[in-house]
Design a protein around this motif. Structure first.
Motif, PDB file in Angstrom:
ATOM      1  N   HIS A 154       0.824  -1.206   0.000  1.00 21.07           N
ATOM      2  CA  HIS A 154       0.000   0.000   0.000  1.00 21.07           C
ATOM      3  C   HIS A 154       0.861   1.260   0.000  1.00 21.07           C
ATOM      4  O   HIS A 154       0.564   2.239  -0.699  1.00 21.07           O
ATOM      5  CB  HIS A 154      -0.921  -0.003   1.223  1.00 21.07           C
ATOM      6  N   LEU A 155       1.936   1.263   0.806  1.00 17.02           N
ATOM      7  CA  LEU A 155       2.809   2.436   0.897  1.00 17.02           C
ATOM      8  C   LEU A 155       3.562   2.670  -0.412  1.00 17.02           C
ATOM      9  O   LEU A 155       3.594   3.776  -0.939  1.00 17.02           O
ATOM     10  CB  LEU A 155       3.803   2.271   2.051  1.00 17.02           C
ATOM     11  N   ASN A 158       1.470   4.006  -3.180  1.00 13.28           N
ATOM     12  CA  ASN A 158       0.731   5.236  -2.864  1.00 13.28           C
ATOM     13  C   ASN A 158      -0.773   4.981  -2.716  1.00 13.28           C
ATOM     14  O   ASN A 158      -1.605   5.800  -3.106  1.00 13.28           O
ATOM     15  CB  ASN A 158       0.972   6.304  -3.938  1.00 13.28           C
ATOM     16  N   THR A 160      -2.059   4.427   0.282  1.00 11.15           N
ATOM     17  CA  THR A 160      -2.384   4.835   1.637  1.00 11.15           C
ATOM     18  C   THR A 160      -1.573   6.068   1.990  1.00 11.15           C
ATOM     19  O   THR A 160      -0.526   6.333   1.377  1.00 11.15           O
ATOM     20  CB  THR A 160      -2.107   3.696   2.641  1.00 11.15           C
ATOM     21  N   GLY A 163       1.252   4.242   6.976  1.00  4.86           N
ATOM     22  CA  GLY A 163       1.381   2.842   7.359  1.00  4.86           C
ATOM     23  C   GLY A 163       1.482   2.766   8.867  1.00  4.86           C
ATOM     24  O   GLY A 163       2.547   3.043   9.429  1.00  4.86           O
ATOM     25  N   ILE A 180       9.434   4.617   1.595  1.00  5.51           N
ATOM     26  CA  ILE A 180       8.746   5.365   2.644  1.00  5.51           C
ATOM     27  C   ILE A 180       9.584   6.501   3.209  1.00  5.51           C
ATOM     28  O   ILE A 180      10.808   6.527   3.100  1.00  5.51           O
ATOM     29  CB  ILE A 180       8.324   4.445   3.811  1.00  5.51           C
ATOM     30  N   PHE A 200       5.349   6.751   6.108  1.00  3.02           N
ATOM     31  CA  PHE A 200       4.533   7.505   5.169  1.00  3.02           C
ATOM     32  C   PHE A 200       5.050   7.229   3.754  1.00  3.02           C
ATOM     33  O   PHE A 200       6.249   7.059   3.551  1.00  3.02           O
ATOM     34  CB  PHE A 200       4.634   9.013   5.434  1.00  3.02           C
ATOM     35  N   PRO A 201       4.172   7.205   2.763  1.00 13.03           N
ATOM     36  CA  PRO A 201       4.631   6.969   1.389  1.00 13.03           C
ATOM     37  C   PRO A 201       5.491   8.131   0.896  1.00 13.03           C
ATOM     38  O   PRO A 201       5.356   9.265   1.353  1.00 13.03           O
ATOM     39  CB  PRO A 201       3.327   6.864   0.595  1.00 13.03           C
TER      40      PRO A 201
END
Length: 215
Positions: A154-155, A158, A160, A163, A180, A200-201
């Motif tokens: 998901h991270l 992109n 989300t 995470g 990330i 975070f992405p």
């Protein structure tokens, strides 16, 4: 076990210390009235106390309080991992009308990462219309791709904005670092190669990542 307990105690102490610093800051929530001026030019008098203007939230930067634009988090990807994130299976499978996927209101999730996030949201209001999705795993990188439906999948894709899973910064692999922004919101011990934080992405602005970490 002793090292883990020590990290947990330090983590909880750090969260309480930050909350106490913001809450007791002379410029924030100080009593005021319509004729008084708040000490900090960034706050104003509202409902008898000095607070940030609407659509802004208090952030501690180098021990100084600032009011910054609220950065909305719309999507959170997480995985059950006691005691960091605890999901209630009976709650998630219940047919009752509960906000199961709400980052702010879901009664189905709790834990050391979830509780401070919601506490910070009380002042920052950055979880408006946010939904939480439980992934199948943190994820492994094989043959150029991450495990499907994992937090890292998901991270890296992109899919989300956050995470909500524990990452240990000193041991992050190059593949994780490439995907990330690491933000440590908990106290670690670098001597023991421990620095726990969330991810975070890369698509998320790094300055905003630091602001959310401060909150």
């Amino acid at each position: 076990m002793l090292k883990i307990v020590g990290v947990l105690i330090a983590s909880i102490t750090a969260v309480l210390a930050v909350s106490s610093t913001v809450g007791s800051h002379a410029d924030y929530l100080a009593t005021c009235n319509s004729t008084s001026i708040c000490p900090n030019h960034e706050v104003f008098c509202s409902e008898g106390v000095c607070r940030c203007p609407p659509n802004k939230a208090p952030v501690m930067i180098r021990w100084d309080l600032h009011c910054r634009d609220i950065v909305q988090i719309k999507r959170i990807s997480t995985i059950e991992d006691h005691p960091w994130v605890i999901s209630n299976a009976s709650c998630l499978s219940s047919k009752k009308a509960v906000a199961k996927s709400s980052c702010r209101h879901s009664p189905c999730y709790s834990g050391i990462l979830v509780d401070p996030l919601r506490s910070a949201d009380e002042g920052g209001k950055f979880l408006d219309n946010c939904t939480i999705t439980e992934a199948t795993s943190v994820g492994q990188f094989k043959s150029g791709t991450w495990t499907n439906n994992s937090v890292m999948h998901h991270l890296a894709g992109n899919k989300t904005d956050l995470g909500l899973a524990i990452f240990n910064e000193p041991t992050l692999s190059p593949h994780v670092r490439a995907a990330i922004h690491f933000e440590s919101i908990l106290v670690g011990n670098y001597r023991n190669q421990v620095a726990l934080g969330i991810g975070f992405p890369k698509s998320f602005d790094q300055e905003r990542v630091h602001e959310l970490g401060d909150r």
